[in-house]
Design an enzyme around this catalytic site. Structure first.
Site, PDB file in Angstrom:
ATOM      1  CG  ASP B  11      -1.930  -1.102   1.184  1.00 60.66           C
ATOM      2  OD1 ASP B  11      -2.257  -1.548   0.063  1.00 60.66           O
ATOM      3  OD2 ASP B  11      -2.396  -1.538   2.244  1.00 60.66           O
ATOM      4  CG  ASP B 130     -12.314  -3.652  -1.228  1.00 57.89           C
ATOM      5  OD1 ASP B 130     -11.425  -4.507  -1.412  1.00 57.89           O
ATOM      6  OD2 ASP B 130     -12.078  -2.427  -1.223  1.00 57.89           O
TER       7      ASP B 130
END
Lengths: 200, 252
Positions: B11, B130
């Site tokens: 990330d 997600d």
């Protein structure tokens, strides 16, 4: 000078980086004079066969590549670039390739997932300087939905994916690699290193 | 036979890696290219980078780091975060990424998947989903970095995404993410049974057994994890040896 032929398809930068890591300088170009004056040619490519061959024709590169290779200049086709070396492809129709290697390109007609995408192990069929630094069972990275059907004697290494998928082919001064050596970690590195020595 | 891919996910926020500060063996762990090279040299099968602030702040993926990473590695490289137009695809691919993943923007504009797939090929279009389990037992699609429940059924959206041209799915379970109790086998199995493209499991890795379990039970093609790799809790080489001993095909 080794020329990576730029006809507008594919990520040429990573191919160039791959060669840079083994110490082979390359120039990315679509210039006819560069191609004529080159020591060797690299034909990369990602995308559709029809678009690629059309672009090569539009840029007047097709005939020059054929001419140079027939004169004995080394060429390495990578991924779609390898498929372009063949006589024909049946990708969404029927299209003529460069015709430098006998055979054709056909779609996977198998129960496994298509595209054939990921790391598959290589089986070495034939002794050849290009596989000098790798061994049976080494993994390489493939991304493709079509594969080559050609002469058995041209296949240096292959992978099994329900069918036999030629991974590396060689005929005289012509080499083709279906997977992405520039994305295949150390194994890919060692293949490019061997190729550098072949064209030296 | 294809090997199951082991995929570290990094990330990135403002060009720096967010997770990974306790990373051993390399000096400046905040640099995406340093971490990328470390993984590339240490048997990772692919790298995924998410610019995690991009979508929520409506800002584009910071392209600068994409090129820096691509120049350092020689394994496949997937980039996502804030991708909402064909131009974004073009920019990211030109900087050296092999795949581009879309998430929130594809929910808002599903045609983006189709157009990108037609233009760049299905193999470089990754649909990242997600998913969060609902009270009724189904999974719903969550967007904007876990902030907004769309009410869409995650399994149906996965199927639709593939129909539109996505060449790969990354399925991240919001419930399992960060819990270190294993991947969401039910969700993943439902999806792998319904689609014919590679499915990457994401969210829930805590120990090596979890990787084996999801490979064995959910028939996924790749397994993604972040913190267990970044914090050195699981070494990729050890993990691969473990999986191989258990009969899972991996690239050693």
């Amino acid at each position: 000078m080794n020329v990576i032929i730029d006809y507008g398809l594919g990520n040429l930068n990573s191919v160039q980086k791959g060669f840079e890591r083994v110490g082979l300088e390359t120039k990315i170009s679509s210039d006819i004079h560069d191609i004529k004056n080159s020591d060797s040619l690299i034909l990369p490519g990602v995308g559709a066969f029809r678009d690629a061959i059309k672009l090569l024709e539009e840029k007047n590169l097709k005939d020059i590549i054929i001419e140079e290779v027939k004169k004995g200049k080394s060429i390495l086709g990578i991924c779609l670039g390898m498929q372009l070396l063949y006589e024909k492809s049946f990708e969404n129709g029927e299209y003529d390739g460069l015709g430098l290697v006998e055979g054709y390109i056909k779609k996977f007609d198998i129960s496994l997932k298509v595209p054939h995408m990921g790391w598959n192990d290589l089986k070495i069929q034939k002794e050849n300087p290009i596989v000098r630094y790798i061994k049976e069972g080494d993994y390489v990275y493939y991304v493709h939905s079509y594969y080559a059907k050609g002469r058995e004697e041209d296949v240096v290494a292959y992978s099994e994916y329900e069918v036999k998928v030629p991974g590396i082919i060689n005929k005289d001064n012509i080499y083709g690699i279906q997977f992405h050596p520039e994305k295949s970690g150390n194994v890919g590195h060692n293949i490019l290193k061997a190729y550098k020595e072949i064209i030296r | 036979m294809l090997a199951k891919r082991i995929i570290p996910c990094l990330d990135v926020r403002k060009g720096r890696v967010v997770k990974g500060k306790k990373f051993k063996d390399i000096v400046d762990v905040d640099q995406p290219e340093a971490l990328g090279k470390f993984y590339s040299d240490n048997n990772a099968d692919e790298l995924v980078f998410y610019d995690i602030t991009a979508s929520n702040e409506g800002r584009k993926t910071s392209l600068e780091f994409v090129k820096r990473v691509a120049d350092e590695i020689n394994i496949p490289f997937s980039v996502g975060g804030g991708v909402s137009t064909l131009e974004d695809f073009n920019d990211i691919l030109r900087k050296g990424a092999d795949k581009v993943s879309v998430n929130s923007s594809a929910v808002k504009n599903p045609l983006l998947i189709k157009e990108a797939s037609e233009k760049y090929g299905a193999q470089c279009v990754v649909l990242s989903i997600d998913a969060k389990k609902d009270k009724d037992g189904t999974w719903k699609v969550i967007i904007n970095g876990g902030r907004k429940n769309t009410g869409l059924d995650a399994v149906e959206w996965a199927v639709k995404g593939v129909e539109l041209g996505a060449g790969e799915l990354v399925i991240n379970s919001i419930d399992a993410d960060g819990m270190k109790e294993g991947y969401d086998i039910d969700l993943l199995s439902q999806i792998t049974q319904k689609v014919r493209v590679p499915v990457i499991a994401s969210g829930g890795a805590g120990k090596m057994e979890h990787f084996y379990e999801v490979a064995e039970k959910a028939d996924v093609d790749g397994i993604l994890a972040a913190s267990v790799f970044h914090y050195g809790e699981i070494n990729i080489n050890d993990l691969k040896k473990y999986l191989k001993n258990k009969g899972i095909e991996v690239r050693i």
